[in-house]
Scaffold this motif. Structure first.
Motif, short mmCIF file in Angstrom:
data_model
loop_
_atom_site.label_atom_id
_atom_site.label_comp_id
_atom_site.label_asym_id
_atom_site.label_seq_id
_atom_site.Cartn_x
_atom_site.Cartn_y
_atom_site.Cartn_z
N ALA A 136 0.83 -1.21 0.00
CA ALA A 136 0.00 0.00 0.00
C ALA A 136 0.86 1.25 0.00
CB ALA A 136 -0.94 -0.01 1.20
N ASN A 137 1.93 1.25 0.79
CA ASN A 137 2.83 2.41 0.81
C ASN A 137 3.53 2.58 -0.53
OD1 ASN A 137 2.25 3.24 3.43
ND2 ASN A 137 3.82 1.91 4.31
N ALA A 138 3.92 1.47 -1.16
CA ALA A 138 4.57 1.54 -2.47
C ALA A 138 3.61 2.10 -3.53
CB ALA A 138 5.06 0.15 -2.89
N MET A 139 2.32 1.83 -3.36
CA MET A 139 1.31 2.33 -4.30
C MET A 139 0.87 3.75 -3.96
SD MET A 139 -1.05 -1.10 -4.63
CE MET A 139 -2.39 -0.21 -5.38
N GLY A 140 1.28 4.26 -2.79
CA GLY A 140 0.92 5.61 -2.38
C GLY A 140 -0.44 5.71 -1.70
N VAL A 141 -0.99 4.58 -1.26
CA VAL A 141 -2.30 4.60 -0.61
C VAL A 141 -2.22 4.10 0.84
CG1 VAL A 141 -3.59 4.36 -2.76
CG2 VAL A 141 -2.88 2.31 -1.53
N GLY A 142 -1.02 4.07 1.39
CA GLY A 142 -0.83 3.54 2.74
C GLY A 142 -1.28 4.47 3.84
N ASP A 143 -1.32 5.77 3.57
CA ASP A 143 -1.69 6.73 4.60
C ASP A 143 -2.68 7.73 4.00
OD1 ASP A 143 -1.72 8.00 7.03
OD2 ASP A 143 0.06 9.21 6.62
N THR A 144 -3.94 7.45 4.24
CA THR A 144 -5.00 8.33 3.73
C THR A 144 -5.80 8.87 4.90
OG1 THR A 144 -6.50 6.45 3.48
CG2 THR A 144 -5.17 7.03 1.56
N ARG A 145 -6.69 9.79 4.62
CA ARG A 145 -7.56 10.32 5.68
C ARG A 145 -8.56 9.25 6.10
NH1 ARG A 145 -9.20 16.52 4.47
NH2 ARG A 145 -7.08 17.29 4.22
N GLY A 146 -8.80 9.16 7.38
CA GLY A 146 -9.78 8.20 7.88
C GLY A 146 -9.23 6.78 7.86
N ILE A 147 -10.09 5.84 7.59
CA ILE A 147 -9.71 4.43 7.56
C ILE A 147 -9.04 4.14 6.23
CG2 ILE A 147 -10.56 2.06 7.65
CD1 ILE A 147 -12.88 3.11 9.36
N ASP A 148 -7.93 3.45 6.29
CA ASP A 148 -7.19 3.09 5.07
C ASP A 148 -7.80 1.83 4.46
OD1 ASP A 148 -5.42 5.23 5.35
OD2 ASP A 148 -4.14 4.07 6.70
N TRP A 149 -8.93 1.99 3.78
CA TRP A 149 -9.67 0.84 3.23
C TRP A 149 -8.86 0.08 2.19
CZ3 TRP A 149 -13.48 -0.88 5.94
CH2 TRP A 149 -14.25 0.00 6.70
N ILE A 150 -8.17 0.79 1.34
CA ILE A 150 -7.40 0.12 0.28
C ILE A 150 -6.29 -0.71 0.91
CG2 ILE A 150 -5.92 0.47 -1.74
CD1 ILE A 150 -7.59 3.02 -2.30
N GLU A 151 -5.61 -0.17 1.90
CA GLU A 151 -4.56 -0.91 2.59
C GLU A 151 -5.15 -2.16 3.26
OE1 GLU A 151 -1.15 -0.30 6.04
OE2 GLU A 151 -2.52 1.33 5.59
N LEU A 152 -6.30 -2.01 3.89
CA LEU A 152 -6.95 -3.15 4.55
C LEU A 152 -7.32 -4.23 3.54
CD1 LEU A 152 -8.12 -4.43 7.10
CD2 LEU A 152 -10.24 -3.18 6.64
#
Length: 90
Positions: A50-66
């Motif tokens: 997720a961090n490599a894709m740039g979606v590891g730290d988003t606002r609220g719940i990190d649904w994509i990472e989950l």
């Protein structure tokens, strides 16, 4: 690593591992400790992806990472269940 950090890692591993088991069809005959290990490893790998894709730290719940973590856990549970089942045939 503190005791609370270890406990948190075990809880996250258990949750991710159980979610991975829910996604995989059929019954997986692996012990709970192995589910926790798979979940913990899947959580770390999923976070890395997720961090490599740039979606590891988003606002609220990190649904994509989950979702990535659960997908990795499902693959891990499926793989481990197949390997574990071969070694422990009753």
């Amino acid at each position: 690593m503190t005791v609370s950090g270890i406990i948190s890692a075990l809880i996250v591993g258990l949750i991710i591992g159980l979610l991975g088991r829910l996604v995989v069809p059929g019954k997986q005959r692996i012990p709970i400790w192995l589910t926790i290990v798979v979940g913990f490893i899947a959580a770390m790998i999923g976070t890395f992806i997720a961090n490599a894709m740039g979606v590891g730290d988003t606002r609220g719940i990190d649904w994509i990472e989950l979702i990535i973590q659960v997908a990795v856990a499902a693959a891990g549970v499926s793989l481990v269940a197949g390997l574990y089942g071969r070694k422990h045939v009753h």
